[in-house]
Write an enzyme that holds these catalytic residues in place. Structure first.
Site: not given
Ligand code: GLA
Length: 389
Positions: A34, A36-37, A121, A125, A159, A171
């Protein structure tokens, strides 16, 4: 076609009186990895069986007619003249049209109805499902020939640049590349990816929705990203080859702890540990060791809560309640944070017990009945009916 898709299709027929293309675009969960992307690390998400459905046809003119089924709200706009709108939901769609134009693709107007059952929310996603689902659908109806990875990138840019959340790529990637019964380990730097089976009969994936609505756009997400970037700048003074938090080990980070402000250090520490954790968690999957995998989910949660500080008391409470339940393999908050869902791996024969207990406990503490979703891992965005031509 399921009931939700049929209702979207029916509305489309009523509004536009022609047969549409129907596309399903899923929500996502993330097992581990989480935040980390955007640090160029690894993530381990999966697409789920909660989805948004699109009904679309191309038009001969330049108008796009958008209808949000769940809000019973419509919006009309010229494709050639895309601007940010007060109507927030429209921006997720307009952002995609904007990016298609920036990427050099020519589209005319179109009719579109969309709606589904991804709670908004809740950290599942729904926004990426709208963006990537529309990009996929427009690619099909206008025959644009866009490759999957390009669809991912342009949806992410919609986004970042139009909606204004500086999200990573996870996502939109899982939305397009998801596969039934599989999680994907994505290397967010190289964008290489590997599928891992995740369909053990002994447990189910259960989401518990705190009903606390997170708002990623509310500066905290972007601020975490900036804190990571300032951590990288400090590290570069001592390790010039570091380009992102992906490039540093926890022991090297430890060596220079004294050079950091405490908050920035904690943010970096969580990320560095979490990137490592995804690698170990994948080893657990290969060994079919879900006890060890579940333990890592708790470690992720405590890191997100204490060091990264993106949890909230409701999420912490829900995770704490599971610690003593020996039929829960692992639990943690999921997604951007500040609300939304916890993700729990629960023994298959104890789902009812879990649901009963957690609803009772949450209600007692917060006077709210949390929503519970038992999820299946599903395919990424796909066409479910094409009678449009
Ligand atoms: C949201 C963002 C993702 C990612 C997560 C946390 O979903 O859209 O890109 O950073 O938070 O892991």
């Amino acid at each position: 076609m399921n009931e939700t898709a049929l209702r979207v299709r029916e509305k489309f027929l009523k509004l536009f009186k022609e047969n549409p293309l129907i596309v399903r675009s899923p929500g996502r969960i993330n097992l581990i990895g989480e935040h980390t992307d955007y640090n160029m690390g690894f993530v381990l998400p999966a697409a789920i069986d909660k989805s948004i459905y699109f009904a679309l046809t191309p038009r001969d003119d330049n108008n796009c007619f958008l209808h949000a089924f769940d809000l019973n709200d419509s919006y009309q706009h010229q494709v050639s003249n895309i601007e940010y709108q007060e109507k927030r939901w429209a921006n997720y769609l307009l952002g995609v049209i904007d990016q298609l134009k920036i990427f050099g693709y020519n589209i005319s107007g179109f009719n579109c109805v969309f709606g589904g059952n991804i709670p908004i929310g809740a950290g599942l996603s729904s926004s990426a499902a709208i963006e990537a689902g529309l990009a996929f659908s427009l690619n099909h109806i206008f025959n644009l020939g866009i490759e999957k990875l390009e669809l991912v990138k342009l949806s992410q840019k919609a986004e970042n640049q139009f909606v204004g959340v500086n999200c990573g790529i996870m996502d939109q990637f899982i939305n397009i590349f998801g596969k039934a019964s599989k999680v994907i380990k994505i290397d967010c730097r190289s964008l290489d990816y590997t599928y891992y089976p995740f369909d053990n009969n002994n447990f189910k994936i259960v989401l518990v929705n705190t009903l606390i609505h997170h708002s990623l756009a509310s500066s905290e997400y972007n601020s975490r990203r900036m804190q990571c970037e300032s951590g990288v700048k400090i590290l570069q003074n001592y390790f010039p080859n570091v380009k992102s938090l992906r490039d540093i080990t926890s022991s090297s980070l430890n060596q220079v702890e004294a050079k950091f402000d405490k908050i920035i250090y904690n943010r970096c520490k969580y990320i560095v540990d979490e990137i490592e954790r995804v690698n170990f968690a994948c080893r657990d999957l290969i060994n079919n060791d879900f006890l060890s995998f579940g333990k890592k989910m708790y470690e992720t949660h405590f890191g997100l809560s204490k060091d990264y500080e993106v949890s909230c008391s409701e999420l912490d409470y829900l995770v704490d309640q599971t610690v003593e339940k020996d039929y829960v393999f692992g639990a943690r908050m999921m997604g951007g944070g500040f609300g939304g869902c916890t993700l729990n791996l629960v023994a298959s024969d104890c789902i009812n017990e879990f649901e009963k207990e957690i609803v009772y406990e949450y209600k007692k503490k917060y006077s709210l009945i949390p929503e519970i979703y038992v999820c299946e891992i599903a395919n990424g965005t796909n066409i479910i009916s094409d009678t449009s031509n």
